[in-house]
Scaffold this motif. Structure first.
Motif, PDB file in Angstrom:
ATOM      1  N   MET A   1       0.812  -1.216   0.000  1.00 34.00           N
ATOM      2  CA  MET A   1       0.000   0.000   0.000  1.00 34.00           C
ATOM      3  C   MET A   1       0.846   1.267   0.000  1.00 34.00           C
ATOM      4  O   MET A   1       0.322   2.366  -0.212  1.00 34.00           O
ATOM      5  N   PHE A   2       2.157   1.147   0.231  1.00 34.12           N
ATOM      6  CA  PHE A   2       3.006   2.325   0.339  1.00 34.12           C
ATOM      7  C   PHE A   2       3.248   2.953  -1.037  1.00 34.12           C
ATOM      8  O   PHE A   2       3.288   2.245  -2.047  1.00 34.12           O
ATOM      9  N   PRO A   3       3.453   4.266  -1.092  1.00 37.89           N
ATOM     10  CA  PRO A   3       3.748   4.919  -2.373  1.00 37.89           C
ATOM     11  C   PRO A   3       5.002   4.337  -3.016  1.00 37.89           C
ATOM     12  O   PRO A   3       6.008   4.119  -2.351  1.00 37.89           O
ATOM     13  N   ASN A   4       4.919   4.093  -4.331  1.00 43.39           N
ATOM     14  CA  ASN A   4       6.051   3.500  -5.030  1.00 43.39           C
ATOM     15  C   ASN A   4       6.319   4.143  -6.385  1.00 43.39           C
ATOM     16  O   ASN A   4       7.363   3.898  -6.988  1.00 43.39           O
ATOM     17  N   ASP A   5       5.382   4.956  -6.867  1.00 42.32           N
ATOM     18  CA  ASP A   5       5.618   5.640  -8.139  1.00 42.32           C
ATOM     19  C   ASP A   5       6.785   6.614  -7.994  1.00 42.32           C
ATOM     20  O   ASP A   5       6.950   7.227  -6.927  1.00 42.32           O
ATOM     21  N   PRO A   6       7.579   6.804  -9.049  1.00 45.06           N
ATOM     22  CA  PRO A   6       8.709   7.735  -8.939  1.00 45.06           C
ATOM     23  C   PRO A   6       8.244   9.179  -8.830  1.00 45.06           C
ATOM     24  O   PRO A   6       7.237   9.562  -9.431  1.00 45.06           O
ATOM     25  N   ILE A   7       8.961   9.942  -8.027  1.00 48.23           N
ATOM     26  CA  ILE A   7       8.718  11.374  -7.996  1.00 48.23           C
ATOM     27  C   ILE A   7       9.599  12.020  -9.065  1.00 48.23           C
ATOM     28  O   ILE A   7      10.514  11.398  -9.601  1.00 48.23           O
ATOM     29  N   ASP A   8       9.295  13.262  -9.398  1.00 52.77           N
ATOM     30  CA  ASP A   8      10.077  13.970 -10.416  1.00 52.77           C
ATOM     31  C   ASP A   8      10.509  15.313  -9.848  1.00 52.77           C
ATOM     32  O   ASP A   8       9.697  16.214  -9.667  1.00 52.77           O
ATOM     33  N   LEU A   9      11.796  15.413  -9.553  1.00 52.39           N
ATOM     34  CA  LEU A   9      12.356  16.658  -9.041  1.00 52.39           C
ATOM     35  C   LEU A   9      13.000  17.490 -10.140  1.00 52.39           C
ATOM     36  O   LEU A   9      13.551  18.557  -9.864  1.00 52.39           O
ATOM     37  N   GLY A  10      12.912  17.010 -11.377  1.00 49.18           N
ATOM     38  CA  GLY A  10      13.446  17.773 -12.501  1.00 49.18           C
ATOM     39  C   GLY A  10      14.892  18.172 -12.296  1.00 49.18           C
ATOM     40  O   GLY A  10      15.723  17.392 -11.837  1.00 49.18           O
ATOM     41  N   GLY A  11      15.190  19.412 -12.604  1.00 52.63           N
ATOM     42  CA  GLY A  11      16.552  19.912 -12.493  1.00 52.63           C
ATOM     43  C   GLY A  11      16.970  20.287 -11.097  1.00 52.63           C
ATOM     44  O   GLY A  11      18.103  20.754 -10.896  1.00 52.63           O
ATOM     45  N   HIS A  12      16.115  20.077 -10.121  1.00 52.97           N
ATOM     46  CA  HIS A  12      16.463  20.417  -8.738  1.00 52.97           C
ATOM     47  C   HIS A  12      17.351  19.369  -8.086  1.00 52.97           C
ATOM     48  O   HIS A  12      17.929  19.620  -7.031  1.00 52.97           O
ATOM     49  N   VAL A  13      17.442  18.167  -8.678  1.00 49.83           N
ATOM     50  CA  VAL A  13      18.273  17.113  -8.105  1.00 49.83           C
ATOM     51  C   VAL A  13      19.470  16.862  -9.013  1.00 49.83           C
ATOM     52  O   VAL A  13      19.359  16.909 -10.239  1.00 49.83           O
ATOM     53  N   GLN A  14      20.614  16.617  -8.409  1.00 51.17           N
ATOM     54  CA  GLN A  14      21.823  16.340  -9.169  1.00 51.17           C
ATOM     55  C   GLN A  14      22.654  15.301  -8.438  1.00 51.17           C
ATOM     56  O   GLN A  14      22.446  15.025  -7.256  1.00 51.17           O
ATOM     57  N   ALA A  15      23.581  14.697  -9.184  1.00 49.05           N
ATOM     58  CA  ALA A  15      24.389  13.613  -8.629  1.00 49.05           C
ATOM     59  C   ALA A  15      25.426  14.133  -7.645  1.00 49.05           C
ATOM     60  O   ALA A  15      25.998  15.215  -7.832  1.00 49.05           O
ATOM     61  N   LEU A  16      25.660  13.361  -6.604  1.00 44.59           N
ATOM     62  CA  LEU A  16      26.764  13.644  -5.701  1.00 44.59           C
ATOM     63  C   LEU A  16      28.082  13.576  -6.468  1.00 44.59           C
ATOM     64  O   LEU A  16      28.217  12.797  -7.418  1.00 44.59           O
ATOM     65  N   PRO A  17      29.084  14.352  -6.071  1.00 43.58           N
ATOM     66  CA  PRO A  17      30.384  14.291  -6.750  1.00 43.58           C
ATOM     67  C   PRO A  17      30.972  12.888  -6.701  1.00 43.58           C
ATOM     68  O   PRO A  17      30.872  12.192  -5.681  1.00 43.58           O
ATOM     69  N   ILE A  18      31.591  12.475  -7.800  1.00 46.36           N
ATOM     70  CA  ILE A  18      32.097  11.103  -7.870  1.00 46.36           C
ATOM     71  C   ILE A  18      33.306  10.877  -6.977  1.00 46.36           C
ATOM     72  O   ILE A  18      33.688   9.735  -6.715  1.00 46.36           O
ATOM     73  N   ASP A  19      33.907  11.952  -6.470  1.00 47.90           N
ATOM     74  CA  ASP A  19      35.100  11.792  -5.627  1.00 47.90           C
ATOM     75  C   ASP A  19      34.773  11.498  -4.163  1.00 47.90           C
ATOM     76  O   ASP A  19      35.669  11.394  -3.320  1.00 47.90           O
ATOM     77  N   GLY A  20      33.485  11.340  -3.848  1.00 49.34           N
ATOM     78  CA  GLY A  20      33.104  10.990  -2.481  1.00 49.34           C
ATOM     79  C   GLY A  20      32.861  12.164  -1.565  1.00 49.34           C
ATOM     80  O   GLY A  20      32.403  11.977  -0.431  1.00 49.34           O
ATOM     81  N   THR A  21      33.148  13.376  -2.015  1.00 46.88           N
ATOM     82  CA  THR A  21      32.856  14.541  -1.190  1.00 46.88           C
ATOM     83  C   THR A  21      31.359  14.840  -1.239  1.00 46.88           C
ATOM     84  O   THR A  21      30.633  14.360  -2.114  1.00 46.88           O
ATOM     85  N   ILE A  22      30.915  15.644  -0.272  1.00 48.04           N
ATOM     86  CA  ILE A  22      29.499  16.009  -0.184  1.00 48.04           C
ATOM     87  C   ILE A  22      29.404  17.522  -0.229  1.00 48.04           C
ATOM     88  O   ILE A  22      30.051  18.203   0.584  1.00 48.04           O
ATOM     89  N   PRO A  23      28.655  18.077  -1.163  1.00 49.46           N
ATOM     90  CA  PRO A  23      28.546  19.531  -1.237  1.00 49.46           C
ATOM     91  C   PRO A  23      28.170  20.146   0.111  1.00 49.46           C
ATOM     92  O   PRO A  23      27.266  19.664   0.799  1.00 49.46           O
ATOM     93  N   HIS A  24      28.908  21.173   0.496  1.00 47.92           N
ATOM     94  CA  HIS A  24      28.707  21.949   1.728  1.00 47.92           C
ATOM     95  C   HIS A  24      29.195  21.231   2.989  1.00 47.92           C
ATOM     96  O   HIS A  24      29.442  21.877   4.001  1.00 47.92           O
ATOM     97  N   MET A  25      29.341  19.915   2.961  1.00 52.42           N
ATOM     98  CA  MET A  25      29.661  19.149   4.172  1.00 52.42           C
ATOM     99  C   MET A  25      31.160  18.849   4.248  1.00 52.42           C
ATOM    100  O   MET A  25      31.604  17.705   4.084  1.00 52.42           O
ATOM    101  N   THR A  26      31.934  19.862   4.538  1.00 54.19           N
ATOM    102  CA  THR A  26      33.382  19.690   4.667  1.00 54.19           C
ATOM    103  C   THR A  26      33.699  18.695   5.786  1.00 54.19           C
ATOM    104  O   THR A  26      33.139  18.768   6.883  1.00 54.19           O
ATOM    105  N   GLY A  27      34.613  17.769   5.501  1.00 55.58           N
ATOM    106  CA  GLY A  27      34.993  16.776   6.494  1.00 55.58           C
ATOM    107  C   GLY A  27      34.168  15.506   6.455  1.00 55.58           C
ATOM    108  O   GLY A  27      34.470  14.550   7.178  1.00 55.58           O
TER     109      GLY A  27
END
Length: 291
Positions: free
Chosen positions: A142-168
């Motif tokens: 019964m839980f929601p399972n259809d994909p949501i669409d965030l369009g251009g608001h979502v982007q991939a995390l950097p491939i080097d393992g860093t996290i935007p804004h989260m230094t350290g």
């Protein structure tokens, strides 16, 4: 924001399940707060600049106002994060995200393998109501399972393992529960935000979810589709020797309780985590070959 381009799936709906921990907010490590919304946790991670922070995950469906209230109680009226970082895109981790990005107009980051489920291109496999477990597992279709669409608001995390804004901090790919599931780790004090790579409550059991009994266990059974990868991911996180962990479901754990619990989970994952039956489950000997 173009409302025509950003939307939830057609099956989006609130889920009437709330634990005794709903609304609890605690600092589990310096600058890291978790906050429980019904039966799922979000996290606030403060950044180096005063008043600056990021939000990890976006709660249950229809929880945006709860999240906004919790945010302003912590950081002041009108506060907004620099970004929303997702562990993955299941319904209970993105439930308030569209209202939040409409309100805050901030970027969203997720693993590249999760993006098809966050841009309307691909459905997750259906929750398995036949899986061994309790009442919540039976309710899962019964839980929601259809994909949501965030369009251009979502982007991939950097491939080097860093996290935007989260230094350290760094992200760690921990698939199994979903293809692009990630966990977040701060090496300086070994703080772990694990998402659903493992949880600290038996998430398939209605009683244990409502009562929030601490029990280190594998990812929620009814939404986990690759148990071999899930076992590898738990082993990866255990090898980090985290000092404290907050997971997507259940209370935080630390110290010996965490290290011992993870050791037991790694060594007995087939018994503790992998269900005896379910449409995404092979014979348990299949999983032991690599462990």
């Amino acid at each position: 924001m173009d409302d025509q381009q950003v939307h939830y799936g057609d099956d989006y709906k609130p889920i009437p399940a709330t634990s005794i921990s709903d609304g609890i907010s605690l600092e589990i490590a310096p600058h890291v707060h978790y906050h429980t919304i019904q039966i799922v946790n979000i996290c606030f991670v403060k950044l180096d600049t005063p008043g600056d922070f990021v939000l990890i995950d976006a709660g249950m469906p229809d929880s945006a106002e709860h999240i906004i209230t919790a945010t302003e109680e912590k950081f002041g009226e009108g506060a907004k994060p620099s970004a929303i970082i997702l562990t993955h895109g299941h319904f209970d981790h993105v439930g308030g995200i569209i209202e939040l990005i409409k309100r805050w107009n901030v970027p969203v980051y997720a693993h590249e393998k999760e993006l098809p489920y966050l841009t309307g291109k691909k459905h997750y496999p259906k929750p398995d109501g036949t899986v061994e477990g309790g009442l919540i597992a039976k309710m899962s279709p019964m839980f929601p399972n259809d994909p949501i669409d965030l369009g251009g608001h979502v982007q991939a995390l950097p491939i080097d393992g860093t996290i935007p804004h989260m230094t350290g901090w760094r992200w760690i790919h921990t698939p199994g529960h979903s293809p692009g599931h990630v966990s977040f780790f701060r090496d300086s004090d070994q703080t772990l935000i694990a998402g659903d790579a493992f949880v600290t409550v038996r998430q398939d059991s209605l009683y244990k979810v409502l009562a929030q009994e601490i029990e280190i266990n594998g990812p929620p059974r009814y939404l986990t589709t690759d148990w071999k990868e899930a076992w590898k991911s738990v082993k990866t996180l255990a090898e980090l020797n985290p000092s404290v962990a907050v997971t997507g479901h259940g209370g935080p754990v630390s110290g010996e309780e965490l290290s011992t619990g993870l050791d037991i989970l790694v060594n007995e994952f087939d018994r503790l985590a992998i269900p005896d039956h379910g449409k995404y489950v092979n014979d348990k000997e299949h999983y032991k070959k690599d462990h």
